[in-house]
Enzyme design. Sequence first.
Site, PDB file in Angstrom:
ATOM      1  N   HIS A 197      -6.293  -6.517  -1.628  1.00  0.00           N
ATOM      2  CA  HIS A 197      -5.176  -5.660  -1.210  1.00  0.00           C
ATOM      3  C   HIS A 197      -4.126  -6.431  -0.410  1.00  0.00           C
ATOM      4  CE1 HIS A 197      -3.516  -1.657  -0.689  1.00  0.00           C
ATOM      5  NE2 HIS A 197      -3.459  -1.806   0.619  1.00  0.00           N
TER       6      HIS A 197
ATOM      7  N   SER B 293       0.819  -1.199   0.000  1.00  0.00           N
ATOM      8  CA  SER B 293       0.000   0.000   0.000  1.00  0.00           C
ATOM      9  C   SER B 293       0.866   1.268   0.000  1.00  0.00           C
ATOM     10  CB  SER B 293      -0.953  -0.038   1.193  1.00  0.00           C
ATOM     11  OG  SER B 293      -2.036   0.840   1.031  1.00  0.00           O
TER      12      SER B 293
ATOM     13  N   ASP C 230      -8.224  -6.068  -5.855  1.00  0.00           N
ATOM     14  CA  ASP C 230      -7.976  -4.874  -5.057  1.00  0.00           C
ATOM     15  C   ASP C 230      -8.600  -3.677  -5.765  1.00  0.00           C
ATOM     16  OD1 ASP C 230      -7.057  -3.087  -3.178  1.00  0.00           O
ATOM     17  OD2 ASP C 230      -4.994  -3.063  -3.921  1.00  0.00           O
TER      18      ASP C 230
END
Length: 449
Positions: free
Chosen positions: A425, A164, A365
């Site tokens: 994610h 991220s 994601d």
Amino acid sequence: MGTTKCLIFLSVLGFVSLVSSIENRSNGTPNGSEAWGYIEVRSRAHMFWWLYKSPNRVEDASKPWPTILWLQGGPGGSGVGFGNFGEIGPLDVNLKPRNSTWLEMADIMFVDSPVGTGFSYVEDDKLFVKTDVDAATDLTTLLKAIYNVNVTLQKSPLYIFAESYGGKFAVTLGLSVLQAIKEGQLKLQLGGVALGDSWISPEDFVLSWGPLLKDVSRIDEVGLNKSNSLALKIEQQLADGEYEAATNSWSDLEGVILLYSNNVDFYNFMLDEGNSPVIAKTKASRHLRKSYAKILETNGPDLGSLMNGPIREKLKIIPANVTWGGQSDYVFSAMVGDFMKPRIAEVDELLLKGVNVTIYNGQVDLICATKGTEAWITKLKWDGLSTYLNLGRTPLYCGKDESTTKGFFRSYKNFAFYWILGAGHFVPVEQPCVSLEMVGSIVNSPNKH
């Protein structure tokens, strides 16, 4: 809070023997399998780290055993907490052994970075970092303190893995590390940088959200038009250098996406918000998008209770007035001006300098959608880009079972991309088998199959 400066000796059996004129707060397990401590990276700015030795470690001079440095997102997310117990460490949030721990392939160092994240803390609010580069400088200071006195670690190539927002930290750290090595200030071998679902180009991600969700029937034409309108506004704000305004517009866009999708999960667009298995396991709230550190006070084990309870007791060196995650919101707020800045140029520079750069992305994601990642890759000035884009992909499977495709892989020279199917994610949790095999290949682990 003052700190005592003196020589420190850390751990046993020679795994981590650390002598430094840094603060004297460190500890480790009796068998030397773990070590942890604080480094004062700036005056009154304290960074916490935790290093695990792999039980599979092989001492082979011809094929050095690798070390992974895991950088969490947010900014403000705790690698020591979320990455460790929520994703790739030896134990899960219930303190049960994790069969898919990345320790199978490498030693792992978790760091609570930037300062103020997790167990890291500052004694003055003015000491929170404001930029990715400042965060990288602090991390480089920590690595100097740990590596420059440890011959074992110096022989172990370091692979910076990020998730991220951590991807922005990873590429700036990679360049900072290279500079420190060049100047003779850091004794370390940089093996490579791996960017997992990383927030490298915020512009490309926000532009991808509306079209992606429309294609999978999660929003309609009205939602698409409103989303695209805000995304284009963000694009213009970034072009004008209005980074804080772009961050505010990003937050507005998330609200529009949630409204017109009936609360899609930003970490897995196949789910509704809050239904992500990773979030459920750690009891982390929607604010995870901003800090990873907010915890829902629900029944059963949660990450906050774990870290401020049994883990704190185990570590024994956390100051009495420091609470895990207590300063994380301030970390995000301090970086609001850097949050939407792209770091594509830094990826280009790493490639130019010959660093191995790997990207991996979860198929479902949304927050760092594959569609957005593929878009920013085409903006690279790397001279191998054209050849890379015209190569075919290799299918990936779980072990010897080739009945189900788990992903795809493409590489050229020092650049590689992994498309991980069925993952959102949090790739290591949602597709642990193929992820572990991927990690083994990236770090060239002697234990890879």
